[in-house]
Motif scaffolding. Sequence first.
Motif, PDB file in Angstrom:
ATOM      1  N   ASP A   1      -0.297  11.585  -1.390  1.00  0.00           N
ATOM      2  CA  ASP A   1      -0.570  10.206  -0.984  1.00  0.00           C
ATOM      3  C   ASP A   1      -0.427   9.261  -2.169  1.00  0.00           C
ATOM      4  OD1 ASP A   1      -1.200   8.156   0.720  1.00  0.00           O
ATOM      5  OD2 ASP A   1      -3.365   8.401   0.538  1.00  0.00           O
TER       6      ASP A   1
ATOM      7  N   LYS B   1       0.803  -1.223   0.000  1.00  0.00           N
ATOM      8  CA  LYS B   1       0.000   0.000   0.000  1.00  0.00           C
ATOM      9  C   LYS B   1       0.833   1.268   0.000  1.00  0.00           C
ATOM     10  CE  LYS B   1      -4.334  -1.748   1.855  1.00  0.00           C
ATOM     11  NZ  LYS B   1      -5.452  -1.518   2.812  1.00  0.00           N
ATOM     12  N   HIS B   2       2.088   1.187   0.402  1.00  0.00           N
ATOM     13  CA  HIS B   2       2.902   2.404   0.452  1.00  0.00           C
ATOM     14  C   HIS B   2       3.557   2.700  -0.894  1.00  0.00           C
ATOM     15  CE1 HIS B   2       5.170   5.669   2.137  1.00  0.00           C
ATOM     16  NE2 HIS B   2       6.322   5.111   1.796  1.00  0.00           N
TER      17      HIS B   2
ATOM     18  N   LYS C   1      -4.141  -7.799  -8.091  1.00  0.00           N
ATOM     19  CA  LYS C   1      -4.711  -7.495  -6.776  1.00  0.00           C
ATOM     20  C   LYS C   1      -4.609  -8.683  -5.824  1.00  0.00           C
ATOM     21  CE  LYS C   1      -6.481  -4.428  -5.380  1.00  0.00           C
ATOM     22  NZ  LYS C   1      -5.866  -3.357  -4.546  1.00  0.00           N
TER      23      LYS C   1
ATOM     24  N   ASN D   1      -3.632   0.307  -2.960  1.00  0.00           N
ATOM     25  CA  ASN D   1      -4.794   1.187  -2.837  1.00  0.00           C
ATOM     26  C   ASN D   1      -5.573   1.315  -4.142  1.00  0.00           C
ATOM     27  OD1 ASN D   1      -4.420   1.882  -0.063  1.00  0.00           O
ATOM     28  ND2 ASN D   1      -2.757   3.254  -0.660  1.00  0.00           N
ATOM     29  N   TRP D   2      -5.087   0.686  -5.206  1.00  0.00           N
ATOM     30  CA  TRP D   2      -5.790   0.725  -6.484  1.00  0.00           C
ATOM     31  C   TRP D   2      -6.872  -0.347  -6.503  1.00  0.00           C
ATOM     32  CZ3 TRP D   2      -2.475   1.768 -11.445  1.00  0.00           C
ATOM     33  CH2 TRP D   2      -1.574   2.827 -11.209  1.00  0.00           C
ATOM     34  N   THR D   3      -7.975  -0.064  -7.142  1.00  0.00           N
ATOM     35  CA  THR D   3      -9.014  -1.068  -7.340  1.00  0.00           C
ATOM     36  C   THR D   3      -8.776  -1.780  -8.671  1.00  0.00           C
ATOM     37  OG1 THR D   3     -10.478   0.448  -8.532  1.00  0.00           O
ATOM     38  CG2 THR D   3     -10.673   0.409  -6.114  1.00  0.00           C
TER      39      THR D   3
END
Length: 411
Positions: free
Chosen positions: A333, A227-228, A281, A233-235
């Motif tokens: 972000d 996530k960093h 994902k 955080n992408w769908t």
Amino acid sequence: MKKLTSFSLGLLALSVSGLAHAAGDGSFEQVERGRYLATVGDCAACHTASTPDAKPFAGGVPIETPFGRLVGANITPDPQTGIGKWSFDDFQRAMSEGIGHGGKRLYGAMPFTAYTKVTREDNAAIWAYLQTLQPVHHEVETNQLPFPFNVRTSLMGWNWLNFNKGEFKPQMDKSAEWNRGAYIVEGLGHCGTCHTPKNMIGGDKDSEFLQGAVVENWVAPDITSNKHTGIGNWTQEDLMQYLKTGSNRFDMASGPMAEEVTNSSQHWTDADLKAVAVYLKDSGHDSGNKAPAPVKAEDNAMMAGKHIYADRCSACHTPDGKGQEGLFPRLADSALINQTNATSLIRVVLTGSRPVATDTKPTAPSMPSFDANMSDADVANVLTYIRNSWGNAAAPVSASDVKDLRAELKK
């Protein structure tokens, strides 16, 4: 082509968008399937030069490696300078073993380490398509490496250390869609060729698959589920949009990725786009990168960078770093901003950038070059500020980093 309603897991994972294709030699369906598969594999990237008079797949694309220059080969059916004297078995061996016509060993710049996973059936379709190309007489000196790297027998040892032969094997505990995505990412799409770090002799560090690497002075970013720095955080929809259009709410493709979108992923079927998104994902890969403590706002570099940002950057990227979706990339972000290596960021500030233009989004914005009017310290300070503001946290950029890349880019 006949649309099928059911498949075993293994067969469906290796089909193209749920379609079965005739195995006949050179049939229209096989050739068209091969055309699509060659597009998925982005063969044009290394085999079609960017000059105005270049012929498709006639070679001549320079590939800069840490060991010297290689050049993409002519793969048209010309018998003297292309693959006109090859048999399908020669082609199959090149794809699956990295050994071409006459036993000539291929360098890893031809990503046979990934293509080995491609099925023989798919290779037959690609071969059938290549046979329909216009033969182009274009002599290409593919091996321009200095001694001793130009000695191909050394590749026997390289392969022993870096190459695992074998077709893709579906994971039975995963869906057909997931397996199709894995087949593309790990095999024909050879995503790891750019996005996986390399060892001292240019082989993939398989234990760090998709964790990001530097390619020709661009960063191919972390595309694990982290996530960093990754795509955590992408769908799925974000990933599909990025591959189809070259941009999404997080990023806009530039550099080598812009070329990949132009030549390849914008032309994929929606089913393949979704399959790749499903796999990425849930690939099981995570770089493990943790957010460091951000550089403090009162740090001298941060204070200097804040003023430079307000003067040079905020008009497009906005004072809060959120940018304007579809026009100017988001900086706040941002996993791209948080990459452990800032090479791409330094590069776009120095040389400017024009993100990809696609059929879906034909008008691409551009960023001007600041090479002439920003010092090494200025570039380092503003990037340190960007990398440690609005939810970002990453190592500061040094003036020496900028100086070194500026000199490299001028060569």
